[in-house]
Motif scaffolding. Structure first.
Motif, PDB file in Angstrom:
ATOM      1  N   ILE A   1       0.898  -1.238  -0.037  1.00 63.92           N
ATOM      2  CA  ILE A   1      -0.257  -0.116  -0.048  1.00 63.92           C
ATOM      3  C   ILE A   1       0.751   1.325   0.097  1.00 63.92           C
ATOM      4  N   ASP A   2       0.574   1.966  -0.847  1.00 67.24           N
ATOM      5  CA  ASP A   2       1.488   3.387  -0.922  1.00 67.24           C
ATOM      6  C   ASP A   2       0.865   4.418   0.010  1.00 67.24           C
ATOM      7  N   GLN A   3       1.574   4.602   0.944  1.00 66.33           N
ATOM      8  CA  GLN A   3       1.456   5.567   2.186  1.00 66.33           C
ATOM      9  C   GLN A   3       1.185   6.770   1.887  1.00 66.33           C
ATOM     10  N   ASP A   4       2.101   7.182   0.624  1.00 70.20           N
ATOM     11  CA  ASP A   4       2.063   8.689   0.253  1.00 70.20           C
ATOM     12  C   ASP A   4       1.068   9.015  -0.320  1.00 70.20           C
ATOM     13  N   PHE A   5       0.086   7.829  -0.815  1.00 72.23           N
ATOM     14  CA  PHE A   5      -0.985   8.512  -1.705  1.00 72.23           C
ATOM     15  C   PHE A   5      -2.101   8.984  -0.615  1.00 72.23           C
ATOM     16  N   PHE A   6      -1.804   8.710   0.436  1.00 76.34           N
ATOM     17  CA  PHE A   6      -3.074   9.318   1.440  1.00 76.34           C
ATOM     18  C   PHE A   6      -2.951  10.990   1.432  1.00 76.34           C
ATOM     19  N   GLN A   7      -1.748  11.504   1.214  1.00 79.52           N
ATOM     20  CA  GLN A   7      -1.621  12.824   1.473  1.00 79.52           C
ATOM     21  C   GLN A   7      -1.622  13.625   0.090  1.00 79.52           C
ATOM     22  N   SER A   8      -2.317  12.769  -0.993  1.00 83.97           N
ATOM     23  CA  SER A   8      -2.231  13.313  -2.247  1.00 83.97           C
ATOM     24  C   SER A   8      -3.576  14.110  -2.646  1.00 83.97           C
ATOM     25  N   GLU A   9      -3.449  14.856  -3.553  1.00 83.94           N
ATOM     26  CA  GLU A   9      -4.669  15.615  -4.131  1.00 83.94           C
ATOM     27  C   GLU A   9      -5.704  14.700  -4.721  1.00 83.94           C
ATOM     28  N   THR A  10      -5.226  13.604  -5.413  1.00 82.73           N
ATOM     29  CA  THR A  10      -6.049  12.637  -6.096  1.00 82.73           C
ATOM     30  C   THR A  10      -6.942  12.141  -4.895  1.00 82.73           C
ATOM     31  N   PHE A  11      -6.193  11.591  -3.881  1.00 81.69           N
ATOM     32  CA  PHE A  11      -6.936  11.141  -2.747  1.00 81.69           C
ATOM     33  C   PHE A  11      -8.094  11.903  -2.157  1.00 81.69           C
ATOM     34  N   LYS A  12      -7.681  13.381  -1.980  1.00 81.55           N
ATOM     35  CA  LYS A  12      -8.409  14.097  -1.579  1.00 81.55           C
ATOM     36  C   LYS A  12      -9.689  14.372  -2.352  1.00 81.55           C
ATOM     37  N   SER A  13      -9.555  14.537  -3.865  1.00 85.30           N
ATOM     38  CA  SER A  13     -10.649  14.722  -4.517  1.00 85.30           C
ATOM     39  C   SER A  13     -11.575  13.500  -4.500  1.00 85.30           C
ATOM     40  N   LYS A  14     -10.926  12.393  -4.845  1.00 81.93           N
ATOM     41  CA  LYS A  14     -11.648  11.027  -4.837  1.00 81.93           C
ATOM     42  C   LYS A  14     -12.188  10.564  -3.732  1.00 81.93           C
ATOM     43  N   GLY A  15     -11.439  10.621  -2.508  1.00 78.89           N
ATOM     44  CA  GLY A  15     -11.967  10.271  -1.135  1.00 78.89           C
ATOM     45  C   GLY A  15     -12.937  11.051  -0.682  1.00 78.89           C
ATOM     46  N   GLY A  16     -12.944  12.721  -0.905  1.00 75.55           N
ATOM     47  CA  GLY A  16     -13.818  13.380  -0.457  1.00 75.55           C
ATOM     48  C   GLY A  16     -15.226  13.376  -1.068  1.00 75.55           C
ATOM     49  N   GLY A  17     -15.279  12.726  -2.408  1.00 70.14           N
ATOM     50  CA  GLY A  17     -16.613  12.730  -3.007  1.00 70.14           C
ATOM     51  C   GLY A  17     -17.253  11.439  -2.927  1.00 70.14           C
ATOM     52  N   LEU A  18     -16.895  10.696  -1.889  1.00 71.89           N
ATOM     53  CA  LEU A  18     -17.248   9.324  -1.658  1.00 71.89           C
ATOM     54  C   LEU A  18     -17.495   9.055  -0.177  1.00 71.89           C
ATOM     55  N   ARG A  19     -19.009   8.852   0.110  1.00 63.01           N
ATOM     56  CA  ARG A  19     -18.949   8.512   1.883  1.00 63.01           C
ATOM     57  C   ARG A  19     -18.370   7.378   2.065  1.00 63.01           C
TER      58      ARG A  19
ATOM     59  N   ILE B   1      -7.870  10.946   6.214  1.00 65.11           N
ATOM     60  CA  ILE B   1      -9.258  10.890   5.389  1.00 65.11           C
ATOM     61  C   ILE B   1      -9.773  12.339   5.221  1.00 65.11           C
ATOM     62  N   PRO B   2      -9.942  12.761   3.933  1.00 66.73           N
ATOM     63  CA  PRO B   2     -10.801  13.882   3.667  1.00 66.73           C
ATOM     64  C   PRO B   2     -12.130  14.049   4.217  1.00 66.73           C
ATOM     65  N   LYS B   3     -12.508  15.203   4.378  1.00 67.50           N
ATOM     66  CA  LYS B   3     -13.807  15.427   4.921  1.00 67.50           C
ATOM     67  C   LYS B   3     -14.859  14.882   3.860  1.00 67.50           C
ATOM     68  N   PRO B   4     -15.872  13.977   4.378  1.00 66.15           N
ATOM     69  CA  PRO B   4     -16.517  13.403   3.351  1.00 66.15           C
ATOM     70  C   PRO B   4     -17.854  13.949   2.859  1.00 66.15           C
ATOM     71  N   GLY B   5     -18.344  13.599   1.494  1.00 66.98           N
ATOM     72  CA  GLY B   5     -19.596  14.149   1.009  1.00 66.98           C
ATOM     73  C   GLY B   5     -20.645  13.196   0.929  1.00 66.98           C
ATOM     74  N   GLY B   6     -21.566  13.269  -0.024  1.00 65.12           N
ATOM     75  CA  GLY B   6     -22.473  11.998  -0.008  1.00 65.12           C
ATOM     76  C   GLY B   6     -23.905  12.662  -0.169  1.00 65.12           C
ATOM     77  N   ASP B   7     -24.837  11.948   0.515  1.00 63.66           N
ATOM     78  CA  ASP B   7     -26.198  12.200   0.313  1.00 63.66           C
ATOM     79  C   ASP B   7     -26.706  13.218   1.040  1.00 63.66           C
ATOM     80  N   LYS B   8     -27.946  13.919   0.547  1.00 64.86           N
ATOM     81  CA  LYS B   8     -28.427  15.260   1.142  1.00 64.86           C
ATOM     82  C   LYS B   8     -29.705  14.522   2.061  1.00 64.86           C
ATOM     83  N   ILE B   9     -29.350  13.815   2.988  1.00 66.11           N
ATOM     84  CA  ILE B   9     -30.483  13.357   3.735  1.00 66.11           C
ATOM     85  C   ILE B   9     -30.460  13.698   5.305  1.00 66.11           C
ATOM     86  N   GLY B  10     -29.693  14.784   5.557  1.00 63.96           N
ATOM     87  CA  GLY B  10     -29.664  15.514   6.918  1.00 63.96           C
ATOM     88  C   GLY B  10     -28.083  15.079   7.228  1.00 63.96           C
TER      89      GLY B  10
END
Length: 435
Positions: free
Chosen positions: A80-98, A116-125
């Motif tokens: 597992i590439d540990q550096d990946f978790f500080q990357s912009e890719t992870f931020k955009s992909k991880g953030g858009g996925l609950r 972990i980036p702050k997550p997004g997802g469903d608008k149900i409250g």
């Protein structure tokens, strides 16, 4: 340009439909592959955005992912590439996925750290993530939120088993803490644990990998930490939300439908709730057969008072089917109070149903009374936008039963949870086109 479905409703459907694998289970068990460096094979994986994004994210991290059949993947999380978790890719992909929150527990357990980036997802409250983090903290993790880059950084180099009383019986929270605890030192006890079938499946899978989890199916889980987990094979349960949606669809459109391979014992009280709305269904082998009904009548309680359908943590009725029950009640005979306790804005789609001609009184953000039309009046087709996954399918069912043409926009929301739904409905005879 966004996609939309155009539906010409009011036609009965007929035939067989097979539910996809359970989305919510998929997000958990796919994350669990990070707990071992051995090969894990998972089948009956639904082909939907949320799941595909998570699989892609694992590939980006360095997991060797191979698709061996339409619904089957193998995963080897050796490097597992540990550096990946500080990357912009992870931020955009991880953030858009609950679902990306689900990788934190396994990463903490195996590598002692995670971001972990702050997550997004469903608008149900509001869907708080506190339960996850409080659990990790009790196991000995330290975490800090960096507002500058929007990441939570968690350090867990020394996880120790402990007693945890969850502040809410969160399914994803329980799953995440279980995955963190399986490799922790000592014994972890989780009380007020979620006991949904998805979670039971995860625990059974982890036990096959070498974990020691007892109390599966109850709200008190005991986890004896082990040093190492190995590979396994796992098959997802069919999605009970789809099964409930198809039962509702059959009743609402007066269709004869057989739902294949439903794993009936895992459906809990779902079939009973639909029976209380007057829907006839019978179990044939492991298939649910629903005859064409031009009429279904809501039961009352024994004392004659109006039937209430409310959601509750498992084994109560799942909140994901509240929208479906509400829609199906529109054409029943009788009245029902729908009480959505667990999320605060799941009932806001009723305005669209009112435009279609439904008789619904929205009492407050949590409660709606449906006065059944008993199929004396057909709904009218309208243009509408889907606010979340489950409301989207509820609106789709309403549109299929309505007279005339409906257009549903924002179908990306529906497709986050239901695979190839238009093709599968067409196979039953639905007139649905994607534009």
């Amino acid at each position: 340009m966004t996609n939309a479905f155009v539906i010409n409703g009011g036609k009965p459907l007929k035939g067989e439909i097979t539910p996809q694998g359970a989305k919510n289970e998929a997000l958990q068990v796919i994350s669990a592959v990070l707990l071992t460096d051995q090969k894990v094979t998972i089948s009956n994986i639904p082909d939907i955005k949320d799941v595909n994004k998570l699989i892609e994210l694992l590939g980006d991290m360095g997991v060797i992912v191979e698709k061996t059949a339409a619904d089957t993947y193998t995963f080897i999380a050796r490097d597992i590439d540990q550096d990946f978790f500080q990357s912009e890719t992870f931020k955009s992909k991880g953030g858009g996925l609950r679902g990306s929150i689900m990788i934190v527990g396994p990463l903490l357990a195996r590598f002692g750290k995670a971001s972990i980036p702050k997550p997004g997802g469903d608008k149900i409250g509001r869907r708080r993530l506190d339960t996850h983090f409080l659990g990790f903290e009790k196991l000995g993790a330290q975490f800090n939120y960096n507002p500058a880059d929007g990441f939570f950084n968690v350090d867990a180099s020394n996880l120790k088993g402990t007693y945890i009383l969850l502040d809410e019986a969160s399914v994803t929270g329980t799953a995440n803490i279980v995955m963190a605890a399986v490799l922790a030192k000592g014994v972890t006890t989780i009380y007020n644990a979620a006991c949904e079938p998805y979670l039971q499946q995860l625990c059974k899978m982890l036990n096959r990998m070498g974990a020691k989890i007892s109390g599966i199916g109850s709200n008190l889980l005991t986890i004896e930490g082990v040093d190492y987990l190995g590979g396994t094979e796992h098959r997802l349960l069919p999605d009970m939300i789809e099964i409930g949606s198809f039962i509702g669809l059959a009743a609402m459109t007066g269709s004869e439908i057989t739902i294949k391979d439903v794993k009936y014992p895992e459906l809990g009280m779902i079939p009973d709730v639909f029976k209380r709305l007057g829907i006839k269904l019978e179990l044939r082998g492991d298939d649910i057969y629903i005859p064409a009904q031009d009429h279904y009548e809501i039961e009352t309680f024994i004392d004659g008072s109006i039937m209430t359908v409310a959601d509750a943590p498992w084994p109560g009725f799942t909140p994901d089917l509240i929208s479906i029950v509400l829609v199906v009640a529109i054409q029943a005979k009788g009245s029902v109070l729908i009480h959505q306790k667990m999320f605060e804005s799941r009932l806001f789609f009723v305005d669209k149903l009112l435009d279609m001609g439904a008789q619904i009184i929205l009492c407050d953000p949590h409660r709606a009374t449906v006065i059944g039309l008993d199929k004396q009046v057909q709904l009218r087709g309208i243009s509408m936008t889907s606010p979340d996954i489950r409301a989207g399918v509820a609106l789709l069912i309403a549109a299929l039963s309505a007279q005339g043409q409906s257009t549903i926009y924002n179908i990306e929301q529906i497709e986050r949870g239901y695979q190839h739904i238009d093709d599968r409905l067409k196979a039953l005879g639905a007139d649905i086109t994607r534009i």
